[in-house]
Design an enzyme around this catalytic site. Structure first.
Site, short mmCIF file in Angstrom:
data_model
loop_
_atom_site.label_atom_id
_atom_site.label_comp_id
_atom_site.label_asym_id
_atom_site.label_seq_id
_atom_site.Cartn_x
_atom_site.Cartn_y
_atom_site.Cartn_z
N LEU A 19 0.83 -1.21 0.00
CA LEU A 19 0.00 0.00 0.00
C LEU A 19 0.86 1.25 0.00
O LEU A 19 0.45 2.30 -0.47
CB LEU A 19 -0.90 0.01 1.24
N GLY A 20 2.00 1.14 0.57
CA GLY A 20 2.89 2.30 0.63
C GLY A 20 4.17 1.94 1.36
O GLY A 20 4.22 0.95 2.09
N ARG A 21 5.16 2.78 1.11
CA ARG A 21 6.45 2.51 1.74
C ARG A 21 6.92 3.74 2.49
O ARG A 21 6.74 4.86 2.03
CB ARG A 21 7.49 2.14 0.67
N GLY A 22 7.52 3.51 3.60
CA GLY A 22 8.08 4.61 4.38
C GLY A 22 9.50 4.27 4.79
O GLY A 22 10.05 3.26 4.35
N THR A 34 10.55 3.43 7.69
CA THR A 34 10.68 2.37 8.68
C THR A 34 10.13 1.03 8.18
O THR A 34 10.31 0.02 8.84
CB THR A 34 9.95 2.74 9.99
N VAL A 75 4.04 -0.92 4.07
CA VAL A 75 2.70 -1.30 4.52
C VAL A 75 2.02 -2.09 3.41
O VAL A 75 2.04 -1.68 2.25
CB VAL A 75 1.87 -0.05 4.90
N ASP A 108 6.38 11.48 15.82
CA ASP A 108 6.59 11.63 14.37
C ASP A 108 5.29 12.04 13.70
O ASP A 108 4.92 11.52 12.66
CB ASP A 108 7.12 10.31 13.79
#
Ligand SMILES: Nc1ncnc2c1ncn2[C@@H]1O[C@H](COP(=O)(O)OP(=O)(O)OP(=O)(O)O)[C@@H](O)[C@H]1O
Length: 590
Positions: free
Chosen positions: A14-17, A19, A22, A142
């Site tokens: 779904l997405g990357r960050g 850390t 997801v 954060d």
């Protein structure tokens, strides 16, 4: 599809960050009793798979397990619920409720800033979530738009705060030590940037930045390198954008105080924002407007802010940084970014990061993270993380090279900026309007004075009954005088202050010289010229009247040409007379 533990199957990212990544995932079977939500087979969930180096750090794994109970019990209507924590081999994952909707960062990028009322109500709900977590001793650390998901179910949009505890996990001695910070530069509180002790007030600072960004589309301190941004957090006061109503600016300004003790508690922030939202609408009653004006009195600081626990061993120089494949003296940017992803060209990783560079601890005993022989299925997430802006960063600040250690002088605030004193006494609650419901209804827009603009400016709102994405396009402000509405005063309610310091006696001034033209009248120069001309014409006319036979001509009714003809004849006669007299004298005749 990859299994996570025996209970979940990862379906699609779904997405990357910074850390982790997801994933949308599906529950294979009900989770065990240790999970907060056991779930049903076939149920869809979101799973954040933490980055490999986090998962391989024994400190983080321990912390992950220790924090389990805190993360699992954190429930609130505006917090994304953590359902389960999975630790399996080198995999660390958080199982969360799946939120159907974009994150606030993406939403802002696609739809532009929010109206002041919508931004206030949305941030109020985020403040609710913070109040609940702070009461539980959990500080987010954060807070940023990317960590707020917008749940679009039911045709409304509910902000859901996520990534709780991630900063806590990342704040491991294995990753961060003295002089490092966890956070995102644009949202980092001054005390975090300086490495001072942190409390729940860092989340309030983050909420202030977030609110500013919702209203303007960008955070107040952005641009330049990460180091420059951190520097601005420490030294610059934010400027009020002309589109921000005065009571809302009071809230933002208080949240962005450099001194954590001067920031409001999350609870009072939520209350204050709702009072502001009620008082800045076009249909707000005089009492609501008055209550919004007095919001400063509601923004009471937290008497016992939740402390951010000291990282055990964080300051211990014998703690090992995770080896990223770099040898002492050999700088390997790729190895470094596997721990600390740079955030694009504007990022300051080249300045800040030296964990894997020459300064890296050569005695590192942690297993290398890069294992080319066994590529991880999620290795590509690092590249994706590099492409993203606004990421959490865990970066090393060399104390010798760090200009932030030398705290810069705070710039004097510009004159129009009002900076109220901290509200130390308990909040005085007015009989204010009931706080708005959790849904966005009938944004009502205020009359408020805008900086450097004529008064009586009224914000023209969109007319949504419910909060809709397309209703948050940037809205122009229209000038529509409405004299019956009270105007916002510039100064907020000030608490009693210490007697002001006597100013130093001034240098005696030189006596003023009297100006030759003490009163400057526009056009006076022109008027003077005209008067002089009139005088000249008058005198000239008088002379002509007196010294010429004009009066005689007028008396005899003689015309101009007749007179000239007469003059001509006179001259000819006179010349003839002179000629005759000269001739007779030459011939000796009398
Ligand atoms: N519970 C969830 N449900 C649905 N989507 C989610 C959920 N959690 C995260 N996402 C999606 O995954 C994306 C990445 O989430 P992540 O928390 O890793 O990003 P981030 O906050 O930008 O990263 P970081 O905080 O590590 O810098 C989010 O922007 C969001 O789109």
């Amino acid at each position: 599809m990859r299994p996570v533990g025996s209970k979940y199957l990862l379906e699609e990212p779904l997405g990357r960050g910074a850390t982790g990544t997801v994933w949308r995932a599906r529950q294979r079977e009900a989770a065990g009793a240790e999970a907060a939500v056991t779930g049903q087979p076939g149920e869809t969930v979101a799973i954040k798979v933490l980055k490999e180096e986090l998962a391989q750090d024994p400190d983080i794994v321990m912390r992950f397990l220790r924090e389990r109970s805190v993360l699992l019990r954190l429930t609130h209507p505006n917090i994304v619920r953590t359902r389960d924590l999975v630790v399996e081999g080198d995999l660390l994952a958080l199982v969360m409720d799946l939120i159907d909707g974009p994150d606030l960062h993406r939403y802002l990028r696609e739809n532009g800033p929010f109206t002041p009322v919508a931004a206030s109500l949305l941030t109020a709900q985020i403040a609710d979530a913070l109040a609940a977590s702070h009461a539980d001793g959990v500080v987010h650390r954060d807070l940023k738009p990317a960590n707020v998901l917008l749940d679009e179910r039911g045709g409304q949009m509910k902000p859901m705060l996520t990534d709780f505890g991630i900063a806590r996990l990342a704040d491991s001695p294995g990753l961060t030590r003295t002089h490092e910070f966890v956070g995102t530069p644009a949202y980092v509180a001054p005390e975090s940037a300086e490495g001072r002790p942190q409390t729940s007030a860092v989340d309030i600072y983050g909420a202030g930045i977030l609110l500013y960004e919702l209203l303007t589309g960008r955070p107040p301190f952005a641009g330049g390198t990460a180091l420059e941004v951190l520097h601005r957090h420490l030294s610059e006061d934010p400027q009020r954008p002309p589109t921000v109503p005065e009571p809302l600016w009071t809230v933002i300004e208080r949240c962005l105080r450099k001194e954590p003790n001067e920031r409001p508690s999350a609870e009072s922030l939520a209350r204050g924002l709702r009072v502001v939202a009620s008082g800045i609408g076009v249909h707000s009653s005089a009492e609501e407007v008055e209550a919004a004006l007095g919001v400063g009195a509601l923004l009471a600081p937290d008497p016992s802010p939740a402390p951010v626990p000291e990282t055990p061993g964080a300051a211990d120089p014998t703690q090992m940084l995770p080896s990223t494949g770099a040898q002492a003296g050999a700088y390997d940017p790729n190895a470094m970014t596997s721990v600390m992803p740079p955030v694009g060209a504007a990022d300051a990783t080249s300045v800040l990061s030296s964990t894997a560079g020459p300064g890296a601890d050569p005695t590192s005993v942690m297993p290398p993270v890069q294992r080319p022989d066994s590529p991880h299925p999620w290795q590509s997430q690092m590249q994706a993380a590099r492409d993203r802006n606004e990421q959490t960063q865990i970066q090393y600040l060399d104390p010798n090279e760090d200009p932030l250690r030398r705290r810069p002088q705070r710039q004097a605030p510009p004159p129009p900026q009002h900076r109220p004193q901290p509200q130390q006494q308990p909040p005085q609650y007015r009989q204010g309007p009931p706080p708005p419901q959790q849904q966005y209804q009938q944004p009502q827009q205020p009359q408020y004075r805008q900086p450097q603009q004529p008064p009586q400016q009224q914000y023209a709102p969109p007319p949504p009954q419910h909060y809709q994405p397309q209703q948050h396009q940037p809205q122009p402000y229209q000038q529509q005088p409405q004299p019956q509405q009270p105007q916002y005063r510039q100064p907020q309610q000030q608490p009693p202050q210490a007697p002001p310091q006597r100013p130093a006696p001034r240098e005696p001034r030189e006596p003023r010289r009297r100006s030759a033209n003490p009163v400057r009248i526009p056009g006076l120069g022109c008027l003077k010229g005209c008067l002089v001309l009139i005088l000249v014409f008058f005198v000239a006319g008088w002379l002509v009247w007196e010294l010429t036979p004009l009066q005689e001509w007028i008396g005899t009714g003689k015309g101009w040409w007749d007179q000239v003809w007469t003059w001509g004849n006179d001259v000819v006669d006179w010349v003839g007379t002179i000629g005759d007299s000269a001739g007779s004298s030459g011939s000796g005749k009398p």
